[in-house]
Design a protein around this motif. Structure first.
Motif, PDB file in Angstrom:
ATOM      1  N   SER A 919       1.031  -1.111  -0.023  1.00 46.83           N
ATOM      2  CA  SER A 919      -0.085   0.012  -0.011  1.00 46.83           C
ATOM      3  C   SER A 919       1.018   1.238   0.020  1.00 46.83           C
ATOM      4  O   SER A 919       2.050   1.107   0.477  1.00 46.83           O
ATOM      5  N   GLY A 920       0.257   2.238  -0.566  1.00 46.79           N
ATOM      6  CA  GLY A 920       0.983   3.592  -0.638  1.00 46.79           C
ATOM      7  C   GLY A 920       0.181   4.752  -0.960  1.00 46.79           C
ATOM      8  O   GLY A 920      -0.874   4.607  -1.358  1.00 46.79           O
ATOM      9  N   LYS A 921       0.809   6.047  -1.165  1.00 50.28           N
ATOM     10  CA  LYS A 921      -0.051   7.139  -1.355  1.00 50.28           C
ATOM     11  C   LYS A 921       0.911   7.995  -2.335  1.00 50.28           C
ATOM     12  O   LYS A 921       2.171   7.786  -2.595  1.00 50.28           O
ATOM     13  N   ILE A 922       0.179   8.672  -3.257  1.00 52.63           N
ATOM     14  CA  ILE A 922       0.837   9.353  -4.349  1.00 52.63           C
ATOM     15  C   ILE A 922       1.526  10.612  -3.794  1.00 52.63           C
ATOM     16  O   ILE A 922       0.735  11.394  -3.001  1.00 52.63           O
ATOM     17  N   VAL A 923       2.844  10.797  -4.173  1.00 57.02           N
ATOM     18  CA  VAL A 923       3.538  11.879  -3.657  1.00 57.02           C
ATOM     19  C   VAL A 923       3.788  12.902  -4.789  1.00 57.02           C
ATOM     20  O   VAL A 923       4.043  14.157  -4.483  1.00 57.02           O
ATOM     21  N   TRP A 924       3.719  12.404  -6.239  1.00 56.67           N
ATOM     22  CA  TRP A 924       3.846  13.507  -7.300  1.00 56.67           C
ATOM     23  C   TRP A 924       3.185  12.920  -8.305  1.00 56.67           C
ATOM     24  O   TRP A 924       2.802  11.699  -8.498  1.00 56.67           O
ATOM     25  N   LYS A 925       3.045  13.640  -9.488  1.00 56.88           N
ATOM     26  CA  LYS A 925       2.293  13.367 -10.491  1.00 56.88           C
ATOM     27  C   LYS A 925       2.849  13.929 -11.792  1.00 56.88           C
ATOM     28  O   LYS A 925       3.103  15.194 -11.638  1.00 56.88           O
ATOM     29  N   GLN A 926       2.804  13.569 -12.971  1.00 55.01           N
ATOM     30  CA  GLN A 926       3.213  14.388 -14.302  1.00 55.01           C
ATOM     31  C   GLN A 926       2.092  13.737 -15.367  1.00 55.01           C
ATOM     32  O   GLN A 926       1.624  12.550 -15.452  1.00 55.01           O
ATOM     33  N   GLU A 927       1.738  14.671 -16.228  1.00 55.57           N
ATOM     34  CA  GLU A 927       0.606  14.462 -17.083  1.00 55.57           C
ATOM     35  C   GLU A 927       1.459  14.548 -18.729  1.00 55.57           C
ATOM     36  O   GLU A 927       2.207  15.687 -18.861  1.00 55.57           O
ATOM     37  N   LEU A 928       0.874  13.953 -19.542  1.00 53.47           N
ATOM     38  CA  LEU A 928       1.436  13.725 -20.901  1.00 53.47           C
ATOM     39  C   LEU A 928       0.245  13.279 -21.798  1.00 53.47           C
ATOM     40  O   LEU A 928       0.432  11.873 -21.806  1.00 53.47           O
ATOM     41  N   HIS A 929      -0.383  14.003 -22.584  1.00 57.24           N
ATOM     42  CA  HIS A 929      -1.379  13.173 -23.681  1.00 57.24           C
ATOM     43  C   HIS A 929      -2.355  12.540 -23.028  1.00 57.24           C
ATOM     44  O   HIS A 929      -2.498  11.166 -23.403  1.00 57.24           O
ATOM     45  N   ASP A 930      -3.075  12.815 -22.218  1.00 50.46           N
ATOM     46  CA  ASP A 930      -3.935  11.965 -21.507  1.00 50.46           C
ATOM     47  C   ASP A 930      -3.563  10.743 -20.569  1.00 50.46           C
ATOM     48  O   ASP A 930      -4.347   9.990 -20.495  1.00 50.46           O
ATOM     49  N   ILE A 931      -2.291  10.773 -20.481  1.00 44.11           N
ATOM     50  CA  ILE A 931      -1.560   9.473 -19.736  1.00 44.11           C
ATOM     51  C   ILE A 931      -0.918  10.223 -18.612  1.00 44.11           C
ATOM     52  O   ILE A 931      -0.238  11.400 -18.525  1.00 44.11           O
ATOM     53  N   TYR A 932      -0.987   9.665 -17.302  1.00 47.57           N
ATOM     54  CA  TYR A 932      -0.357  10.236 -16.053  1.00 47.57           C
ATOM     55  C   TYR A 932       0.578   9.296 -15.600  1.00 47.57           C
ATOM     56  O   TYR A 932       0.074   8.119 -15.461  1.00 47.57           O
ATOM     57  N   GLN A 933       1.771   9.948 -15.050  1.00 52.41           N
ATOM     58  CA  GLN A 933       2.826   9.013 -14.523  1.00 52.41           C
ATOM     59  C   GLN A 933       2.819   9.536 -12.899  1.00 52.41           C
ATOM     60  O   GLN A 933       2.651  11.053 -12.469  1.00 52.41           O
ATOM     61  N   TYR A 934       2.822   8.720 -12.040  1.00 49.12           N
ATOM     62  CA  TYR A 934       2.659   8.845 -10.665  1.00 49.12           C
ATOM     63  C   TYR A 934       3.852   8.555  -9.813  1.00 49.12           C
ATOM     64  O   TYR A 934       4.441   7.194 -10.315  1.00 49.12           O
ATOM     65  N   GLY A 935       4.255   9.094  -8.694  1.00 50.08           N
ATOM     66  CA  GLY A 935       5.308   8.404  -7.663  1.00 50.08           C
ATOM     67  C   GLY A 935       4.618   8.005  -6.612  1.00 50.08           C
ATOM     68  O   GLY A 935       3.822   8.961  -6.036  1.00 50.08           O
ATOM     69  N   VAL A 936       4.808   6.718  -6.204  1.00 51.51           N
ATOM     70  CA  VAL A 936       4.072   6.227  -4.977  1.00 51.51           C
ATOM     71  C   VAL A 936       5.225   5.938  -3.930  1.00 51.51           C
ATOM     72  O   VAL A 936       6.032   5.374  -4.081  1.00 51.51           O
ATOM     73  N   GLU A 937       4.794   6.241  -2.519  1.00 52.99           N
ATOM     74  CA  GLU A 937       5.601   6.070  -1.525  1.00 52.99           C
ATOM     75  C   GLU A 937       4.966   5.011  -0.625  1.00 52.99           C
ATOM     76  O   GLU A 937       3.807   5.028  -0.330  1.00 52.99           O
ATOM     77  N   TYR A 938       5.556   3.879  -0.222  1.00 48.10           N
ATOM     78  CA  TYR A 938       5.186   2.871   0.435  1.00 48.10           C
ATOM     79  C   TYR A 938       4.861   3.369   1.829  1.00 48.10           C
ATOM     80  O   TYR A 938       5.285   4.095   2.336  1.00 48.10           O
TER      81      TYR A 938
END
Length: 985
Positions: A919-938
Motif C-alpha cells: 500500500s502507498g500514497k501518491i507523492v507526485w504526478k506528471q501528465e502527458l497526452h491523457d496519460i498520467y505518471q505517478y510516484g508512490v511512497e510505500y
C-alpha cells in the motif's frame, strides 16, 4: 245636631278653643298633622274642635269652606245617613261609610268616612275622632296597573288589541298594535283609509273586502295578511274581530286582536322550502333512498333513484332477498358478512357490484343505518345506494396514470419502486433488477428530434415485453418500467435457473441487432445493462438499486452495448465516475468550479491579445478534475447549461475586477453549448449578465463547434445574429473536425476560426499541412482571424509564422492557469515561448532508496484502499509500473488522481513467481497526452521492507541477464497504446 267646623290647627290659638277642649288630650300631634288622610275631632255636640292640614289639600277649600261642605253633607237630604252614623258613633259604635265630596274644581272625590268614639277614664264618650280617606286614587292606580299589565302581556305575546265603536264610528288601538304597524299613536288616526296604505299591495283587496263585509254584515272575521312598515320591512299578521252586543242585543262595537306571526310564518316557509327541496332531491337524485322493515321483511320506502341505479322498480324488488339476487355472486359475501354488524346497531358502509337490468355490471356504494327499538332489537334499516361506476372508472384511470408512463404505457418508477419494496418485504422472495440505458439516445433526440426519439422509446419497450411472451420465458414473473428519459428497469422474480437474468440480457442484445424503423429512418439502437440481485447483492432495496446502477456504469465503461453483473469489485475509474456524476450538480452550490485562462498570443510578437476561459472542477476527493472528465457528464444530464451561465458571469466579473485594478484588458473566449440556445431565456440571461457586471460585449467571444452548426442550423443562425447585434464575437472551434466546414465560413458571420490541435500536432503530415495552409488562406480571404490551438513546439510555431497565422494558443506559451496567475501574465503583456512541451522526466531526486528502472513495464492491479481514513472496497484497475525500489514505485495509468496523503492505494503484482502486495500514497504526478505518471511512497513496516529488499536484490540480479523475466508480470507492448486500449477493461 248641627256640625260646626272651626279653623285649621295652624290658625287656632288656645283662647279660640272652647272650654271643652281642655278636658281631653289632643289626638292630632305633629305626626298626624301632615298625614295624607283628613283627620278631625268632634265634640259630643258635633262641633269640630281639631283639624289637620290634609282636608285643605284634598278638596282645595279653605278651613271655613270645608266646614260648610261637611255641614252640607249632613243636611236633611243626607242627614238620615250622616246623622245616623253620628248617632251610632255617640252610642259607642265605630262607623265607616263611603260618600262623595265635591272638589272645589268641580269634580267628585270618592272618600271613606270613619268615626271613632273616644272614652275618658269613666268610660264616657267625650269626643268623636274622624278620618276622611280619598279612595279615588287607589281605583285609578289599580286600573292603570291593570292597563300596564295588559300592555306588557300584549308586548310579550306580540299581540295588539283594538276596538271599533259602531255608533260613534271611532277606533281604539292598543300600543302594541301601533308597534306592530311601526307607527306612532301621536300622529295617526286609525281609519280604514289610513290603514290600507300599510297593507301589502297583494293583500290590500282581500283586507279591504274582509273588513268591509264584516262591518256591513255585522259578523266576526279572521284575516291573515302582510303589513309593510315604514322602514320597508314586511310583517305577517293574523287580524280577527268579534261583534259586541249591548243588553238589548244590539251590536255596538267590534272588539279584536292583531298578532305578529312573522317568525312562525318564516319558519313555515323555510319548512315548506325544505320539504320541497327534499322532495325534489328525493324524486330526482340519482341515488336510491330506501327503508326496510326487518320484522315484516318488506321495503317501506324506495325512491325513484333505485330504478336509476339498478334498473328495477320498487315492485320488482319487494324484499331483501330479491335485492341480494341482483348482487354479483362473488360480491354477495360483502352484504352477508355485514349482517351481524347491523343487527348490533353498527352502520354498514361498503362497495360491491350489481347486475343492472340492462345487463351491465355496475359498482354501487351502500350506506346502511340500522334502527333499534328500546330493547336494542333491530326493527328497521335505512339506507342510500349510489352508482359509483364512473367514479370507479375514473379511479382506475387515475391509478393507471399514476403508475404508468404516459408515452410507453409501461409501468413507471412509482410502480417499479413499490413492487421492489413489496418483494423485499417478503423474506422468502429473491429477485433481480436489470437497469437499461439506451446508448447515444440523446444524439438521436438532438439530431432527429423528440418525435423520432419517442417512437424509439415505445418500440424498445415493446421489444423487451415481447421477449417475455416467448414460450421459453413466459412462465416467469416480471415487471418492465420506464424510469426516466432513456432509462428502463426490469424486475424478475420466481425464476430459474439462477442465470436467468443473464439469459434475458443476452436476448435483449440479440433483439436490438434488428434496426428500428421510424418514418424513413432505419436506426440501430443499443443498450447498456446493469444487473443486481436481492439479497445476494444487497440486504436493502436501496442497496440493490444502487448496485444495479453501479453495474450499469461498468457496462457503459466497457464499451456499451453489453451487460454487467454487479460485483463488489467496482474499480477506481468506475467509482470516480459514479462520485463525479453524483456530486456534479452540487459543484456550483458548493463553490467547487474554477475558471482557468489560457492566453492567446500574437504569433509574431508573443503579445497577449486574448484568452480562452476553461472550466475546472476542484472536487473534494479527486482534486482538480479536467473538463474532459466531467463535461461529457454535464452534457448528458443537462447541467452544462448551468455551467455555461456560471462561466459567463464569472468571466464578466473578472473582467470588471481587472479593469478596476488597472490591468490591461483582453477579450475572453467562452465555450458555449448549442443546447443553451434552445432554452428560451438564453438571450435575457446573457443581456442581464452583461448589464449586472457592466461588461463591454466586445470583450466576450463565444466559441461554438461545427457539430453545433450542423445539428441546430436555424437556431444557431438566429442566435449568432443576436450576439453579433449586441457586440459579442463568434469563433468556430475545432475547425476541420466536423462536416462541410467551408460551407459555414460563407454562411455565418463568424469572426474567428480556431484550427483544431489534431492538425497542428501532425504538421509533418503533408495532408494536415495542406489543410492548415488552405484554412488560413481561405479565412484571411474572407476577412476572418485564425487561431491555432495546441501549439506545443517551436517547430509548430515557426511553421505557423510562415503562414502568417494571426494568433497562437498552446502550452508552448502557457498552459491554462488560475485567475491570479493570469493577472500576472496580463501585467507581463508579452509571453516568450518556453520550449518544447514534451515529456521530461522529473529531475528532482526524490528518492531515499535506490530504484530499479524497468525496460519493460510490470502489470499491476491497483485498487483504492481508503479515503480520509474511511475504508473503500473496490475492484482493481490495471496500471504499469516503470520502476520499483525500497521506497516506492513509479507507474503509468489513464486515471487522473489527486496527490493527497489521505488517499491510500493498494497494489498487487508478481515478481519472480512471488505475489507482491503493498500500500502507498501518491507523492507526485506528471501528465502527458491523457496519460498520467505517478510516484508512490510505500506505507509498509520496517520488517516488510527488509523482506522486500531481499526480493528486489534477487530481482535486480536476474534482470541484468534477462530484462523480460518469464516469472514476472511484464508487458511487452507499447505502454501508451496498451493503457489506452485497456483503460476500461
Amino acid at each position: 245636631m248641627e256640625f260646626k267646623f272651626l279653623k285649621s290647627k295652624s290658625n287656632l290659638t288656645k283662647k279660640d278653643l272652647p272650654l271643652t277642649t281642655t278636658l281631653h288630650s289632643s289626638a292630632i300631634d305633629e305626626n298626624t298633622y301632615s298625614n295624607p288622610d283628613a283627620i278631625f275631632t268632634l265634640d259630643i255636640d258635633g262641633n269640630v274642635i281639631e283639624l289637620n292640614n290634609s282636608p285643605k289639600e284634598l278638596f282645595g277649600y279653605t278651613d271655613y269652606e270645608i266646614i260648610n261642605i261637611l255641614s252640607d253633607h249632613f243636611k236633611p237630604n243626607t242627614q238620615n245617613s250622616g246623622t245616623k252614623y253620628l248617632e251610632q258613633a255617640l252610642n259607642g259604635e265605630i262607623q265607616n261609610f263611603r260618600t262623595e265630596i265635591l272638589h272645589k274644581n268641580g269634580y267628585s272625590i270618592e272618600v271613606t268616612l270613619t268615626l271613632i268614639p273616644i272614652l275618658n277614664s269613666q268610660k264616657q264618650i267625650t269626643v268623636i275622632q274622624g278620618f276622611i280617606r280619598n279612595v279615588s286614587d287607589n281605583n285609578n292606580k289599580e286600573l292603570m296597573k291593570l292597563k300596564e299589565h295588559f300592555e306588557s302581556a300584549q308586548l310579550v305575546a306580540n299581540i295588539g288589541s283594538w276596538e271599533y265603536d259602531l255608533i260613534k264610528n271611532e277606533s281604539y288601538w292598543s300600543l302594541q298594535k301601533y308597534k306592530i304597524y311601526g307607527i306612532s299613536p301621536n300622529n295617526f288616526v286609525p281609519t280604514l283609509e289610513n290603514v290600507i296604505d300599510f297593507i301589502h299591495p297583494e293583500d290590500r283587496e282581500k283586507f279591504k273586502q274582509t273588513i268591509t263585509n264584516a262591518v256591513k254584515k255585522i259578523q266576526d272575521f279572521r284575516l291573515e295578511c302582510r303589513i309593510i312598515k315604514k322602514d320597508g320591512s314586511v310583517v305577517y299578521v293574523i287580524e280577527q274581530g268579534s261583534v259586541v252586543y249591548n243588553e238589548s242585543n244590539q251590536p255596538i262595537s267590534f272588539l279584536g286582536t292583531i298578532q305578529d306571526i312573522t317568525p312562525r310564518k318564516i319558519a313555515e316557509m323555510k319548512l315548506l322550502e325544505s320539504e320541497q327541496r327534499f322532495k325534489n332531491i328525493y324524486n330526482n337524485l340519482e341515488v336510491g333512498i330506501w327503508s326496510y322493515d326487518v320484522q315484516k321483511n318488506t321495503f317501506l320506502l324506495s325512491s325513484p333513484g333505485i330504478l336509476s341505479v339498478t334498473g328495477y322498480t320498487f315492485k320488482e324488488i319487494p324484499d331483501y332477498s330479491s335485492f341480494l339476487s341482483k348482487v354479483l355472486p362473488e360480491d354477495q359475501h360483502i352484504l352477508l358478512n355485514s349482517k351481524d354488524m347491523v343487527i348490533s346497531g353498527i352502520p354498514f358502509n361498503g362497495t360491491y357490484r350489481i347486475l343492472h337490468k340492462n345487463g351491465e355490471i355496475r359498482w354501487v356504494h351502500d350506506q346502511t343505518l340500522p334502527v333499534l327499538d328500546s330493547n336494542n332489537v333491530l326493527i328497521r334499516l335505512d339506507g342510500i345506494i349510489t352508482d359509483i361506476t364512473d367514479l370507479k372508472k375514473s379511479e382506475d384511470m387515475i391509478k393507471h396514470l399514476a403508475y404508468h408512463d404516459y408515452l410507453t404505457e409501461l409501468p413507471n418508477r412509482r410502480m417499479f419502486d413499490e413492487k421492489i419494496h413489496e418483494l423485499a418485504d417478503n423474506a422468502s422472495n429473491s429477485f433481480s433488477i436489470i437497469n437499461f440505458d439506451l446508448d447515444r439516445f440523446k444524439t438521436i433526440n438532438d439530431t432527429l428530434g423528440n418525435r423520432i426519439g419517442d417512437h424509439i422509446l415505445k418500440q424498445f419497450g415493446n421489444r423487451i415485453s415481447k421477449i417475455f411472451n416467448q414460450a421459453s420465458v413466459a412462465d416467469h414473473s416480471f415487471l418492465l418500467a420506464r424510469l426516466g428519459s432513456d432509462e428502463f428497469g426490469l424486475i424478475i422474480w420466481e425464476y430459474s435457473p439462477l442465470n436467468f437474468p443473464i439469459q434475458i440480457a443476452k436476448k435483449v442484445l440479440a433483439e436490438l441487432k434488428n434496426p428500428f424503423i421510424v418514418d424513413q429512418y432505419e436506426l440501430y439502437v443499443t443498450t447498456s445493462m446493469g444487473i443486481s440481485s436481492f439479497p445476494k447483492d444487497g440486504d436493502t432495496v436501496e442497496e440493490v438499486l444502487k448496485n444495479a446502477e453501479t453495474a450499469l456504469y461498468r457496462a457503459k465503461e466497457n464499451g456499451k452495448n453489453n451487460y454487467h453483473l454487479y460485483s463488489a469489485s467496482l474499480n477506481i475509474q468506475s467509482f470516480k465516475l459514479y462520485t463525479m456524476e453524483r456530486d456534479l450538480r452540487k459543484s456550483i452550490q458548493n463553490g467547487e468550479l474554477r475558471v482557468y485562462f489560457q492566453p492567446k498570443v500574437e504569433t509574431s510578437t508573443g503579445k497577449i491579445v486574448g484568452a480562452e476561459a476553461l472550466i475546472r472542477w476542484e472536487h473534494p476527493v479527486w482534486g482538480l478534475i479536467s473538463p474532459n472528465e466531467f463535461i461529457p457528464l454535464a452534457e448528458e444530464n443537462g447541467f452544462i447549461l448551468e455551467i455555461g451561465d456560471w462561466v459567463l458571469k464569472q468571466v464578466c466579473t473578472y473582467l470588471n475586477e481587472w479593469e478596476q485594478s488597472g490591468l490591461p484588458i483582453v477579450p475572453i473566449s467562452i465555450n458555449k453549448s448549442a443546447k443553451r440556445f434552445l432554452i428560451s431565456d438564453w438571450t435575457s440571461v446573457i443581456y442581464n449578465t452583461l448589464k449586472e457586471t457592466n461588461t463591454d460585449p466586445s470583450l466576450i467571444e463565444f466559441e461554438i463547434t461545427e457539430t453545433t452548426l450542423l445539428q441546430h442550423n436555424d437556431t444557431v443562425n438566429n442566435a449568432i445574429d443576436f450576439l453579433k447585434e449586441i457586440g459579442i464575437k463568434i469563433a468556430l472551434d475545432d475547425f476541420g473536425t466536423g462536416y462541410s466546414s467551408f460551407t459555414y465560413l460563407k454562411q455565418y458571420p463568424i469572426n474567428t476560426i480556431k484550427i483544431d490541435q489534431s492538425f497542428i500536432r501532425n504538421i509533418s503530415n503533408h495532408s494536415d499541412e495542406m489543410i492548415i495552409k488552405s484554412t488560413i488562406y481561405l479565412a484571411k480571404g474572407l476577412g476572418m482571424k485564425v487561431v491555432a490551438e495546441g501549439v506545443e513546439t517551436k517547430e509548430q510555431l515557426t511553421f505557423l509564422k510562415q503562414l502568417n497565422c494571426d494568433e497562437i494558443q498552446g502550452y508552448l506559451f502557457s498552459k491554462p492557469v488560475p485567475e491570479k496567475e493570469f493577472q500576472h501574465l496580463l501585467q507581463m503583456a508579452i509571453i516568450k515561448p518556453t520550449g518544447d512541451n514534451t515529456y521530461v522526466k522529473p529531475t528532482v531526486n526524490r528518492r531515499k532508496y535506490y530504484r530499479i528502472n524497468l525496460t519493460y513495464p510490470l502489470s499491476s492491479q491497483m485498487s483504492l484502499e481508503s479515503i480520509k481514513g474511511k475504508n473503500i472496497e473496490l475492484g482493481t484497475t490495471e496500471v504499469l509500473i516503470e520502476n520499483i525500489g525500497l521506497g516506492g514505485i513509479k507507474f503509468l495509468t489513464t486515471l487522473n488522481m489527486p496527490v493527497r496523503p489521505d488517499i491510500i492505494l493498494r497494489f498487487k503484482t508478481t515478481l519472480l513467481d512471488t505475489e507482491f502486495r503493498f500500500s502507498g500514497k501518491i507523492v507526485w504526478k506528471q501528465e502527458l497526452h491523457d496519460i498520467y505518471q505517478y510516484g508512490v511512497e510505500y506505507d509498509i513496516a520496517d520488517t516488510d521492507r527488509k523482506n522486500l529488499s531481499a526480493l528486489l536484490n534477487k530481482f535486480s540480479v536476474q534482470l541484468k541477464t534477462n530484462p523480460l523475466l518469464a516469472n514476472s508480470s511484464f508487458i511487452q507492448k507499447d505502454k501508451i497504446t496498451y493503457l489506452k486500449k485497456n483503460s476500461f477493461h
